[in-house]
Each structure stands twice: as C-alpha cells, then as structure tokens.
Design a protein around this motif. Sequence first.
Motif, mmCIF file in Angstrom:
data_model
loop_
_atom_site.group_PDB
_atom_site.id
_atom_site.type_symbol
_atom_site.label_atom_id
_atom_site.label_comp_id
_atom_site.label_asym_id
_atom_site.label_seq_id
_atom_site.Cartn_x
_atom_site.Cartn_y
_atom_site.Cartn_z
ATOM 1 N N ALA A 82 -40.454 -21.299 53.310
ATOM 2 C CA ALA A 82 -41.717 -20.899 53.925
ATOM 3 C C ALA A 82 -42.873 -21.675 53.311
ATOM 4 O O ALA A 82 -42.856 -22.028 52.139
ATOM 5 N N GLY A 83 -43.907 -21.923 54.119
ATOM 6 C CA GLY A 83 -45.083 -22.633 53.643
ATOM 7 C C GLY A 83 -45.087 -24.076 54.112
ATOM 8 O O GLY A 83 -44.048 -24.714 54.221
ATOM 9 N N ARG A 84 -46.281 -24.601 54.405
ATOM 10 C CA ARG A 84 -46.378 -25.940 54.998
ATOM 11 C C ARG A 84 -45.883 -27.038 54.063
ATOM 12 O O ARG A 84 -45.124 -27.917 54.478
ATOM 13 N N ASN A 85 -46.277 -26.995 52.797
ATOM 14 C CA ASN A 85 -45.824 -28.030 51.869
ATOM 15 C C ASN A 85 -44.319 -27.976 51.671
ATOM 16 O O ASN A 85 -43.644 -29.003 51.664
ATOM 17 N N ALA A 86 -43.785 -26.764 51.473
ATOM 18 C CA ALA A 86 -42.347 -26.617 51.241
ATOM 19 C C ALA A 86 -41.535 -27.074 52.442
ATOM 20 O O ALA A 86 -40.499 -27.739 52.298
ATOM 21 N N GLU A 133 -43.335 -11.971 63.476
ATOM 22 C CA GLU A 133 -41.946 -12.412 63.420
ATOM 23 C C GLU A 133 -41.717 -13.316 62.208
ATOM 24 O O GLU A 133 -40.680 -13.221 61.541
ATOM 25 N N LEU A 134 -42.675 -14.191 61.899
ATOM 26 C CA LEU A 134 -42.542 -15.015 60.701
ATOM 27 C C LEU A 134 -42.578 -14.157 59.445
ATOM 28 O O LEU A 134 -41.864 -14.447 58.469
ATOM 29 N N ASP A 135 -43.387 -13.107 59.453
ATOM 30 C CA ASP A 135 -43.394 -12.178 58.319
ATOM 31 C C ASP A 135 -42.016 -11.570 58.121
ATOM 32 O O ASP A 135 -41.540 -11.414 56.990
ATOM 33 N N ARG A 136 -41.368 -11.219 59.225
ATOM 34 C CA ARG A 136 -40.036 -10.611 59.137
ATOM 35 C C ARG A 136 -39.013 -11.627 58.654
ATOM 36 O O ARG A 136 -38.204 -11.332 57.767
ATOM 37 N N VAL A 137 -39.039 -12.838 59.216
ATOM 38 C CA VAL A 137 -38.053 -13.862 58.860
ATOM 39 C C VAL A 137 -38.172 -14.249 57.395
ATOM 40 O O VAL A 137 -37.165 -14.452 56.704
ATOM 41 N N THR A 138 -39.408 -14.355 56.891
ATOM 42 C CA THR A 138 -39.624 -14.798 55.515
ATOM 43 C C THR A 138 -39.662 -13.658 54.513
ATOM 44 O O THR A 138 -39.846 -13.898 53.317
ATOM 45 N N GLY A 139 -39.488 -12.431 54.971
ATOM 46 C CA GLY A 139 -39.506 -11.304 54.053
ATOM 47 C C GLY A 139 -40.859 -11.039 53.437
ATOM 48 O O GLY A 139 -40.958 -10.559 52.311
#
Length: 326
Positions: A82-86, A133-139
Amino acid sequence: MAGNSQRRGAMRKTGTKKGMVVGSGGQRRKALKGKGPTPKAEDRPAHPAARKAAAERRAAERSGGGRGGSGTGRPGAAETVAGRNAVVEALRAAVPVKALYVAERIDSDDRVREILKISAERGLPLLEAPRSELDRVTGGAVHQGVALTLPPYEYADPADLVAAAFDAGEVPLIVALDGVTDPRNLGAVVRSAAAFGAHGVVVPERRSAGMTAGAWKTSAGAAARTPVAKATNLARALRAYQDAGLFVIGLDGAGETDIAEARALDQPVCLVVGSEGAGMSRIVTETCDLVVRIPIVSSVESLNAGVAAGVALYEITRARSAGGPR
C-alpha cells in the motif's frame, strides 16, 4: 356489604400474596449471576481498540515483520503493498502482481501516472474501487489511493534445486539460510545467488524470512529467475544434500579456516549462512562438513547475511574458475 368475607374476591387465595416470597432472594441472585470480568478492549472484536490492533498486526505481516519479524505472514495468504511510493518501487522491481487497486477520482501525480503506465505495459489487472474498499483490502493501512496484492509465492522443493543442476550438467551450488528473518537480507542473498550462478536458495519453514514484497524488491528482479525452496527441517535437508554428494560448508566467525583456503569449493557445494547476530544454530553447525570464516579487520565487526553470502559466493566462483583455491 362491607365486612362480608364471604363475598367473591373478599379473601386472597393462598399463595397469591404480592411481593417477594420467602427465600426467593438467593434464587434471584443466582439468576443474575455475572459472566466474569469484562474483557479488555483489545479482546472485544467490535471495539475500536481491537480493530486498530488487528490492523497493526496485518500491517506488520505485510511488511515482513520489520527487521526481526518472520515475514512469512499467514501460510498461502496474498500480500498487500500500500502507498504510492511502495507500489511504484514494487512495480519497478517487477514484483508479481495479482491485482492493482486505484481509488476512484484519485488525485494524479507523477507516481500515479507511472503506476498506471507500468500496469498498462505489463497488462496487470486494474481495479478502480472506492476508498472504503481500499481500506478493507489494506487492513486500514495508509494507501494514498493505490494498493496492489501479490499472489502467494510458490516455493520449490529443496531436492529440485540439486536435480535441476545435475540435469543441466552443472556443478550444484546451493545457498541455505539459517535464522535469517529480515526479508531484505533474503532478497540480497537471492540477488547474489543469481549473480554468481547458484542454483537456488533454501530457507527453513520456521524462524525465517519469506519471499515478501520487500524480499522481491531487494532481489532487484533476481527472484524471478532464482528459485527459493522451503525446507520443513533445515538440518534434514542438509543431510539429504550430503547424501546427494554435496559438500555442506557453513559460514561462522569462529570457523576452522578462511573460506579462500577451503579445499572443497570446486566440488558440489551447499553454502550455509546464519543470521548476523546468532549465526547458525547448533544442530545446523554440527551437520556441516566444514565451517569456514570470512577474514575481517576488526573482531567487533560482523557482516549481515546478504553481504556474507556475496563474499563467500565470490570465493567459490573464483576457486571454480581457477580449478581450486590458489
């Protein structure tokens, strides 16, 4: 008339007296018996503190547990970056991707544009999703509107590495790691193994880093062409290598001789590297045919697993190209 006790309803029937019955207090206390002490907030699934703790555990698993964590996560589970740099770094390193998630109406910048460009070039599955949904996917991790999921890494069998070397008509060279828990160290070893022509890397099932996104990135793409095998019992796997004709050489600061002076480097070899702090375990050390050291200037200094493996693999390659140590 008043005082006529014979009229209907004038006398209360026996057992119909209002109020508490004698002895009922104990029964009521038993009926209202508690269920024990109130659980801690972290132990109540619906409590915000429990959700926060669960999200932190998932984030630790995805990052490989930091420098001291196992990096393995749940067996067979997909990892999330998760995160743009990562995400940019993972895509640049050609990390295998199961799906790329991009938030709806995301604020585009150079990183997002590069993410979309790479995903289009590689034909990655792209899913536009709401931020919930991104909150759910990334925990609950900070994702900045982008995240990707990795498929579970498919580990090889330790015996397959030797078989592949013999099938190719080459002298087997395997690297085994004992107690190396940093995914970045694993990635560095995989990169060195690829650079010096090793046929694969073996890691134990327990107390070891796994092929997480961090390991993939550190390997700089070498993980795509150098297999990593997982051994249920490392000492048993090393004994199987010995039975197959490999010379098992362990690296340790208190080794019997300098690695450059070892006389078996041009033979089929399994090089065993321990962690920087604890080194190899006792049972693995006892399994080795020979324990060698890398000479360093100061006795207080030490080399991490990635650097030590690179130096040792260079010496093995040099000995083989020269027909043995000089």
